[in-house]
Every structure is written in C-alpha cells, then in structure tokens.
Design an enzyme around this catalytic site. Structure first.
Site, PDB file in Angstrom:
ATOM      1  N   SER A   1      38.504 -19.418 -29.678  1.00  0.00           N
ATOM      2  CA  SER A   1      37.675 -20.625 -29.555  1.00  0.00           C
ATOM      3  C   SER A   1      36.302 -20.362 -30.163  1.00  0.00           C
ATOM      4  O   SER A   1      36.135 -19.411 -30.931  1.00  0.00           O
ATOM      5  CB  SER A   1      37.569 -21.038 -28.087  1.00  0.00           C
ATOM      6  N   ASN A   2      35.319 -21.175 -29.824  1.00  0.00           N
ATOM      7  CA  ASN A   2      33.953 -20.959 -30.321  1.00  0.00           C
ATOM      8  C   ASN A   2      32.969 -21.442 -29.254  1.00  0.00           C
ATOM      9  O   ASN A   2      33.366 -21.862 -28.178  1.00  0.00           O
ATOM     10  CB  ASN A   2      33.756 -21.680 -31.663  1.00  0.00           C
TER      11      ASN A   2
END
Ligand code: PMT
Length: 416
Positions: free
Chosen positions: A219-220
């Site tokens: 993810s980020n």
C-alpha cells in the site's frame, strides 16, 4: 474568484491558546475583504490576545460573557441569540481542547459557546483546533472533534511543526491567510449558482491495498484527506458526489455517497460503473500501480530465507476514463511528484487525456501524503499553470474546483 466575503457577517471565536496572538491579523484580512466582523473571546483567550487589540482591528466591541453589562439596553440582553442569527459563518481559531469539549457537549457558559448553538442551520462553522501535539491526539479531543464533524462543522486539523512547548508535533494553527481561504471556500460552497450544482461528480481517494497473503499487503501513505476535501467541497457546491475510497480513517463528508473498496481492481470495477454517467471524474487516490500476481491463501510461512514477489500492473482508472470520456465530461487528476516533477505531471496530463492535473509535492513537509495542507500547481490541458500557495487541503480543494468551474465556462462557450 469574486470577493465572496464582501458584506458577509463573520464571527471569529477565539479561545485560550498561544495561536490566539495571530487572530488580529485574521480579523484584519477579513476587514480588508469588506466582511463585517464580530469577535467572541473566551476568558482563556484574553491571556493570549488583548480585547483592546481585537476591538481596534474589528472596530467593534468584543463579546465575552453572555451576561450583559449593567448599562445594557434593548436587544443587548439577548446578544447571544442575535449574534447567532446575524452570522453568515463562524470561525473558531484557535479552538482549544476545553472549547472543543464545551462545544461538543453543548455547554454554553460564555458568548462563544452560547452563540455556537444559536447559529442558524446551514451556516458554515469552521473549527481550527490548535494545541500541544499530545493533547490533540488524546482520545477525548479526537472524540470531541468527531462529534463536531458529525454535526456538520468543518474541522480543519492543525499543522505539524514546532509547538509552544519547543517540541515538534501536530498542533499548530494554520496561518491567517490559510484560514481565510478555507472560509472563502466554505462560503463559496453554499452558493447555488456554482457550475457544480446538480452535476454528478466521482472522486477517488485514499490508498489501495494489494494483498500478498491473508494478512499482508502492499500500500502507500495516502490518508484520503485530499480526496475527502474535494468530495466535501464539491458536495457543498451542490454536486451529487460519489466518493470511491480505499481504506482510510475519515468520516464521510455531509451529503456525499461513499463507496469503500480495498484494492485497485475493486476501485476500478466500481469507478467504471460511473464512467458513462458522471460529468466530472476526479482522481485523488494514490492507486497502487502493481499488485501481486496472486494473493497467497492464508498466512505465508516465514521459513524461506528469501521470497520473490511477482507483480502485475493494475488498471489505470483515470487514464481509462480520460481516454473514453465523451465531449462535455471532464477528467481531473493529481500527480504526486518531487520538486522537479512538473514535466512528469504534464506527461501524465497528456497520456491520460486529462483536462486538468494538480501537481503536488511529496518531498515538502506541508504537502502530499497525510498532512492537512497541500502545495499544488494546477496544469491545464492548454499548458497554462497556476501555482497555489500552501493551503489547507479543504481550501486547496476549493481552488481545484474553481479551476474546474472555469473549464465548464470555457466549454459552455464552445458548445453553447
Ligand atoms: O490522501 P492524502 O494523504 O491526503 O494525500 C493526497 C495525495 C498525495 C494522495 C493526492 O494529492 C495525490 O497526489 N494523488 C495522486 C497520487 C499519484 O501520484 O498518483 P499517480 O501519479 O500514480 O497517478 C496520476 C493520476 O492517475 C492520479 O489522479 C491517480 O488517482 C490516477 N491513477 C493512477 C494509477 C491508477 N492505476 N489509476 C489511477 O486512477
């Protein structure tokens, strides 16, 4: 944008935090915009800014107690009610932990807390909490903020930086210019003559999660704040907003239809169903470009000294919309780049056939992921650029929407 503040009745509520010393400057800015300003100062506030300074810059008496002075006559006895009726907007800056607690509980033992509950429905209330970083993160402050946000108040989180204690943390009140921009946006939004009125707008927000196995993902750092601010501002301008969001911890803005997704493929599937019907598609999400080719069932074992992860490309949601959009539909994107990324942003605008892209920095501390401010340069398809100053994400959202409104007007000129 026209001077939306001209002739507007604005109450500035000031409570007892060090940031109160900046409020005469805020009042000055409001007066310069020809707003009518009244001030409600709490007892705590008087320790940080003088009543005389505020009365001088506002050219009005400062209100503190709900109990009128001995020489009171006529309607002054019920000033807490008439002020609430008079106001077009209430800005509370700084809002201390104590004031947030009082407002969320409905206590009204001074002018600020009393007029808060007499304000007319639909009038914007902007709250700028400012305090020590640990205090801000405390469960009680967060609960009170959530209660006020659920009531429809626009709560703008403090900025990060050096605090009065000398420590660094999240607790600083935004600068008066930034508060003014947020207020302009809130007032602008209530106008029914917006080009957004009745238009169907789709906004993507937040990160996506790409599963590696049952417990891990790629993810980020996207918090969703930028996309949620766009959705809120568009809904306030009368748009019919659908917000497609990855996993975030944010309350749904009032009047917005929210659809939660997890992965890029899910976001793509949901977004596609609006491609034909929406008037504007705004991609503020940080969509993962790649996903593991297949998620491993259950929990991956840790015995292997190393593992290889094969990634495949995710669909580009915004590019797909941009390339197939019909005349009259607008595609707007964001590009998170480094200081030197303007050319990259231009390339994305072209490659995805966008009408507008908002280039924001990821390597500046008041911009990009997670923070409540952003520093944006708007790039239009004809190459025109507009650099915006550091603004709250809410105010920045307003400027992005202003640029979209301009595009509508141009389009209407071409296809009257
Ligand atoms: O959520 P916050 O913490 O508030 O942070 C906001 C933000 C930094 C995430 C936001 O302002 C932002 O910049 N979003 C875009 C991030 C980015 O750089 O995306 P990109 O360069 O990978 O993509 C460009 C555009 O295409 C974006 O509008 C993106 O939403 C869209 N895109 C990208 C890839 C993909 N597979 N599908 C897409 O729709």
């Amino acid at each position: 944008m026209d001077n939306i503040l001209r002739g507007k009745n604005i109450i500035v509520g000031i409570s007892g935090g060090i940031a109160a010393y900046k409020t005469p400057q805020l009042v000055r800015l409001l007066k310069k915009c020809s707003a009518n300003v009244r001030i409600a100062l709490t007892d705590g506030g008087t320790h940080f800014v003088s009543e005389l300074a505020l009365a001088t810059v506002s050219e009005e008496r400062v209100y503190r107690s709900i109990f009128p002075p001995a020489d009171t006559t006529g309607t002054d006895y019920t000033r807490h009610i008439s002020l609430g009726e008079w106001a077009d907007a209430l800005v509370i800056a700084p809002a201390t932990a104590n004031t947030l607690a009082k407002l969320s509980a409905g206590l009204c033992d001074d002018m600020l807390s009393a007029l808060f509950i007499t304000l007319r429905p639909g009038k914007p209330v902007l709250i700028f909490p400012a305090m020590d970083g640990q205090m801000f993160l405390s469960p009680s402050v967060q609960r009170n903020i959530a209660t006020l946000a659920a009531q429809g108040c626009i709560v703008i989180s403090p900025e990060s930086g050096e605090l009065a204690s000398g420590q660094c943390g999240t607790g600083r009140m935004p600068e008066p210019e930034s508060i003014l921009s947020s207020l302009e946006e809130a007032l602008h939004c209530t106008a029914q003559d917006s080009a957004f009125y009745g238009k169907s707008v789709v906004v993507t927000a937040g990160p996506t999660r790409e599963k590696i196995d049952g417990v891990r993902f790629i993810s980020n750092y996207s918090s969703g704040k930028m996309g949620f601010a766009i959705a809120r501002a568009a809904a306030q301008r009368g748009a019919l907003v659908t917000l497609i969001t990855g996993p975030v911890h944010l309350a749904t803005p009032p009047g917005v239809t929210r659809l939660d997704v997890e992965s890029a493929v899910e976001m793509h599937g949901v977004a596609q169903s609006f491609f034909k019907s929406c008037a504007i598609f705004i991609g503020a999400a940080a969509v993962s470009d790649y996903r593991p080719v297949a998620a491993i069932e259950g929990k991956m074992k840790k015995e292997m000294p190393e593992i290889e992860l094969t990634l495949v490309k995710n669909p580009d949601i915004l590019a797909e919309f941009g390339i197939q959009k019909a005349p009259g539909q607008l595609a707007v994107g964001f590009a998170l780049e480094t200081q030197t990324g303007l050319d990259n942003a231009r390339k994305k605008l072209k490659a995805k056939n966008l009408d507008l892209i908002a280039f924001n920095f990821f390597d500046r501390k008041s911009s990009g992921f997670e923070v409540d401010t952003n520093i944006i340069t708007l790039i239009e398809s004809d190459g025109g650029t507009t650099e915006l100053p550091q603004l709250t994400k809410y105010a920045a959202a307003g400027r992005v929407l202003d640029a979209i409104e301009k595009l509508f007007v141009q389009q209407a000129g071409i296809n009257p």
